[in-house]
Scaffold this active site. Structure first.
Site, short mmCIF file in Angstrom:
data_model
loop_
_atom_site.label_atom_id
_atom_site.label_comp_id
_atom_site.label_asym_id
_atom_site.label_seq_id
_atom_site.Cartn_x
_atom_site.Cartn_y
_atom_site.Cartn_z
N LYS A 14 0.82 -1.21 0.00
CA LYS A 14 0.00 0.00 0.00
C LYS A 14 0.86 1.27 0.00
O LYS A 14 0.59 2.19 -0.75
CB LYS A 14 -0.95 0.00 1.20
CG LYS A 14 -1.98 -1.10 1.19
CD LYS A 14 -2.92 -1.02 2.38
CE LYS A 14 -2.25 -1.13 3.74
NZ LYS A 14 -1.63 -2.44 4.03
N ARG A 89 -10.19 0.59 8.82
CA ARG A 89 -9.75 -0.75 9.20
C ARG A 89 -10.85 -1.58 9.85
O ARG A 89 -10.66 -2.76 10.10
CB ARG A 89 -8.56 -0.67 10.16
CG ARG A 89 -7.32 -0.19 9.46
CD ARG A 89 -6.13 -0.33 10.35
NE ARG A 89 -4.94 0.16 9.64
CZ ARG A 89 -3.73 -0.07 10.01
NH1 ARG A 89 -3.49 -0.79 11.08
NH2 ARG A 89 -2.72 0.41 9.34
N ARG A 128 11.30 -5.69 5.18
CA ARG A 128 11.16 -4.26 5.44
C ARG A 128 11.69 -3.92 6.83
O ARG A 128 12.29 -2.87 7.04
CB ARG A 128 9.67 -3.88 5.32
CG ARG A 128 9.38 -2.41 5.56
CD ARG A 128 7.91 -2.10 5.33
NE ARG A 128 7.06 -2.62 6.38
CZ ARG A 128 5.73 -2.65 6.33
NH1 ARG A 128 5.10 -2.22 5.25
NH2 ARG A 128 5.03 -3.10 7.33
N ARG A 134 11.19 -0.26 12.39
CA ARG A 134 9.94 -0.49 13.10
C ARG A 134 10.01 -1.84 13.82
O ARG A 134 10.22 -2.88 13.21
CB ARG A 134 8.76 -0.48 12.13
CG ARG A 134 8.45 0.89 11.58
CD ARG A 134 7.35 0.87 10.56
NE ARG A 134 6.18 0.15 11.00
CZ ARG A 134 5.13 -0.09 10.23
NH1 ARG A 134 5.10 0.34 8.98
NH2 ARG A 134 4.10 -0.77 10.69
N ARG A 146 -0.45 -9.62 13.19
CA ARG A 146 -0.99 -8.45 12.50
C ARG A 146 -1.79 -8.88 11.27
O ARG A 146 -2.86 -8.33 10.99
CB ARG A 146 0.13 -7.50 12.09
CG ARG A 146 0.68 -6.70 13.25
CD ARG A 146 1.97 -5.99 12.91
NE ARG A 146 1.86 -5.11 11.76
CZ ARG A 146 2.91 -4.73 11.03
NH1 ARG A 146 4.11 -5.16 11.30
NH2 ARG A 146 2.73 -3.92 10.01
#
Length: 194
Positions: A14, A89, A128, A134, A146
Site C-alpha cells: 500500500k 480498518r 522491510r 519499526r 498483525r
C-alpha cells in the site's frame, strides 16, 4: 473529488503504490500509520496510547483514529481527492468515513484491495523490518498476528464497499509498475462512473 481507499493486509504494498498514485493523480495522501507514528514520535498522549496497542499487534480504537482522520480531512479542503492508506480498518470506521464524506458532499469512488498470500506478506514485512527500524516489522510472530488481525477484523471493510459496487481486487504480486498500472486502470474506471 476522487476519494480512493487503498486496501490490503500489512506488507501488501500500500505504501509503495500510494506514493505512485498520489503523484500520478495529484491526490492528498492520508495514512493512519503515518499519523499514528508522528503522534508516537512527538510523544503525545495519543501517541503513547496508540503505541501500546500497536506493540501488541492490535488495532488502535476507532474513536481515536476517526478523530485524527476528521481533523486531517478538514485541512484538505482544496484537494483534487484523497487516497486513504490503512483506513478504514473496521466496519465502524468505514461507516463513519462514509458519513463524514457525505456531510461534505463527497463519497468514496472505489476501494482497491491488494491481494497477497500470507507467506509473501510475512517475507515482505520481515525484509522491510531490516531497514524500517519499526519493531513491529521485525518479529515474525507479531507480523503473523498483525496479518491475522487484518483477516479477522479488517477484511469486512472490503465487503462493505463491495455491497456498494466499489470494490476492485488487484493481484498484489508482481512487478511494482505492473501493479501500479492495474491500479490506475481501476481508478480510471471508477472515476468515469463518478
Amino acid at each position: 473529488m476522487l476519494n480512493i481507499i487503498l486496501f490490503g493486509p500489512p506488507g501488501a504494498g500500500k505504501g509503495t503504490q500510494s506514493q505512485k498514485l498520489v503523484e500520478h493523480y495529484q491526490l492528498e495522501h492520508i495514512s493512519t500509520g503515518d499519523l499514528l507514528r508522528s503522534e508516537m514520535a512527538a510523544g503525545t498522549a495519543l501517541g503513547k496510547q496508540a503505541q501500546d496497542y500497536m506493540q501488541k499487534g492490535a488495532l488502535v480504537p476507532d474513536a481515536v483514529v476517526i478523530g485524527m482522520i476528521e481533523s486531517k480531512l478538514k485541512a484538505q479542503t482544496h484537494a483534487k481527492g484523497i487516497i486513504f492508506d490503512g483506513f478504514p480498518r473496521t466496519l465502524a470506521q468505514a461507516q463513519a468515513l462514509d458519513e463524514l464524506l457525505q456531510a461534505h458532499g463527497q463519497k468514496i469512488a472505489c476501494l482497491l484491495s491488494l491481494e497477497v498470500e500470507e507467506g509473501e506478506l510475512t517475507k515482505r514485512i520481515l525484509e522491510r523490518g531490516k531497514t524500517s527500524g519499526r519493531i513491529d516489522d521485525q518479529n515474525e510472530e507479531l507480523v503473523k498476528r498483525r496479518v491475522q488481525v487484518y483477516r479477522n477484523e479488517t477484511e469486512i471493510v472490503a465487503t462493505h464497499y463491495e455491497k456498494q459496487g466499489k470494490l476492485e481486487r488487484i493481484n498484489g504480486i508482481g512487478e511494482i509498475e505492473e501493479i501500479t498500472q492495474k491500479l490506475k486502470t481501476a481508478i480510471d474506471k471508477a472515476a468515469a462512473k463518478s
